[in-house]
Write an enzyme that holds these catalytic residues in place. Structure first.
Site, PDB file in Angstrom:
ATOM      1  N   ASP A  66       0.906  -1.419  -0.005  1.00  0.00           N
ATOM      2  CA  ASP A  66      -0.019  -0.105   0.075  1.00  0.00           C
ATOM      3  C   ASP A  66       0.689   1.252   0.041  1.00  0.00           C
ATOM      4  O   ASP A  66       1.392   1.548   1.139  1.00  0.00           O
ATOM      5  CB  ASP A  66      -0.988  -0.167   1.326  1.00  0.00           C
ATOM      6  CG  ASP A  66      -1.865   1.064   1.211  1.00  0.00           C
ATOM      7  OD1 ASP A  66      -2.174   1.685   0.214  1.00  0.00           O
ATOM      8  OD2 ASP A  66      -2.214   1.517   2.487  1.00  0.00           O
ATOM      9  N   ASP A 298      -1.611   5.174  -5.256  1.00  0.00           N
ATOM     10  CA  ASP A 298      -1.896   4.306  -4.260  1.00  0.00           C
ATOM     11  C   ASP A 298      -2.046   2.912  -5.046  1.00  0.00           C
ATOM     12  O   ASP A 298      -3.495   2.507  -5.465  1.00  0.00           O
ATOM     13  CB  ASP A 298      -3.152   5.016  -3.695  1.00  0.00           C
ATOM     14  CG  ASP A 298      -3.648   4.127  -2.448  1.00  0.00           C
ATOM     15  OD1 ASP A 298      -3.137   3.190  -2.208  1.00  0.00           O
ATOM     16  OD2 ASP A 298      -4.742   4.433  -1.927  1.00  0.00           O
TER      17      ASP A 298
END
Length: 411
Positions: A66, A298
């Protein structure tokens, strides 16, 4: 992970089919191979996990990679799963984490007077901060991490055990004290060096990491998902030169969200425009929008969440056109629709999305566009723009803390 660490806006199962495109291997150094980890793609190729070894007992956990958050957290033994609405305890299995949970080893050392508490779009997690021995892609370091003892349902398909955050330290979610209200998780941070930063601060790797996500079929449950390489480039052949942009302070993030001052937090930069049009249309004939906007990348987001003025005309270019559904907060599209050409201009290049990355199968014969309008998807705090997994699958992305820059090449 997601808008202001907001997770994917929609939690859907992915069932259907799509073309699997293998990564092309490039020539590489021995160091690159030694510091490269293969990723596991789950959720029809929307989530990407890496193996992380923790503690003297060498426990291995699959953690969501992440770039939109900064903490490494794993689920502790005996953790409590709570319902996101009622706050009542529910069975652990309902949290959908993997079967492995962390048991303290002889190398475990709890950090006194600190609490872990984080809010993603998918939910909340909290627990304690600790020091442990951590190994990722063959690189070992003693670092801070979070052991979660409470979580709302945020696991993926009973596979992932937590999150490996790769953002800037200002986004870390340790807080001073032994009890922290869960409505203050964006504030009052006890900032620390996350695990990858600890690695390069100890001279173990160069201060950058690179990611190359694989294209996967929509009906896949768990398959090869690409590479994470620490301090080098992944074993993938680029199809273009690298385009370089500086990492910027995300302008509309309040200073109190990033440790009390405006500073780099997310991997944010400026997009100088987009190009789009009907499938198969020549680049010279594509429509061009040269209005710039700030965005962050992201890997933990299933969708790209962009300005409505950008995604609305693009979604109308599906054949047949995508139609906004206010209940789903997404553009519904025929699962067999022809996706349009869509590229974002970064630096001196335009990076195009593969057609299959623009259609997200949510199950039961329903598909939605991979492009969502930030102004309409119900952001909890503020409006920010995100390039998620649909973008990452088409590039080799280098995230450089040393130079505070991002480098992208077409994959």
């Amino acid at each position: 992970m997601k808008l202001l660490q907001l997770s994917s806006v929609l939690h859907f199962l992915t069932l259907s089919s799509a073309l699997t495109i293998p990564l092309n291997r490039r020539k590489h150094s021995n160091d690159a191979l030694a510091h490269t980890a293969s990723l596991l793609a789950t959720g029809g190729g929307h989530n990407f996990d890496v193996d992380v070894v923790v503690g003297a007992n060498n426990q291995t956990f699959k953690l969501l990679v992440d770039t939109g958050s900064s903490d490494l957290y794993i689920m502790g033994d005996g953790f409590t799963c709570i319902n996101a609405t009622s706050n009542l305890t529910i069975p652990q299995a309902d949290c959908k984490y993997g079967p492995e949970t962390y048991t303290p080893s002889s190398s475990y050392q709890q950090v006194p007077n600190e609490t872990f508490g984080i809010e993603y779009g998918a939910g909340l997690a909290s627990g304690v901060m600790a020091y442990e021995d951590i190994t990722i892609a063959g690189v070992s370091v003693r670092s801070k991490l979070a052991i979660a003892d409470v979580s709302e349902p945020m696991g993926r398909e009973g596979i992932s055990n937590g999150v490996l955050g790769l953002g800037y330290p200002s986004l870390t979610s340790a807080h001073p004290g032994t009890s922290v209200p869960n409505d203050t998780y964006f504030y009052n941070r006890a900032v620390y060096s996350p695990v990858f930063n600890a690695m390069f601060e100890h001279g173990l790797v160069e201060p950058y990491f690179s990611i190359a996500l694989a294209h996967t079929s929509r009906d896949s449950i768990a398959t090869f998902g690409g590479y994470l390489t620490l301090g080098d480039l992944p074993p993938v052949e680029p199809k273009s030169d690298f385009s370089t942009v500086p990492v910027e302070v995300l302008k509309n993030i309040p200073a109190e969200f990033t440790s009390g001052k405006q500073q780099r937090a997310y991997w944010a930069f400026n997009v100088s425009g987009v190009k789009y049009g009907s499938s198969g249309e020549e680049e010279a004939a594509l429509k061009t929008d040269t209005n710039p906007w700030q965005v962050f990348v992201d890997t933990g987001n299933d969708f790209s969440i962009l300005p409505e003025a950008v995604v609305d005309p693009v979604n109308k270019q599906f054949s047949p056109p995508a139609v906004w559904n206010d209940q789903l907060k997404a553009y519904v599209v025929d699962c067999d629709a022809k996706a349009p050409e869509f590229g974002v201009t970064i630096g001196n290049q335009t990076f195009y999305h593969a057609a299959e990355d623009l259609i997200y199968d949510v199950g039961e014969g329903v598909c939605v566009s991979g492009l969502l309008p930030a102004e309409k998807v119900g952001m909890k705090y503020i409006v920010v723009y995100v390039l998620g997994a649909p973008f990452y699958k088409n590039v080799i992305a280098v995230h450089d803390f040393g130079k505070n820059e991002l480098r992208f090449a077409q994959k």
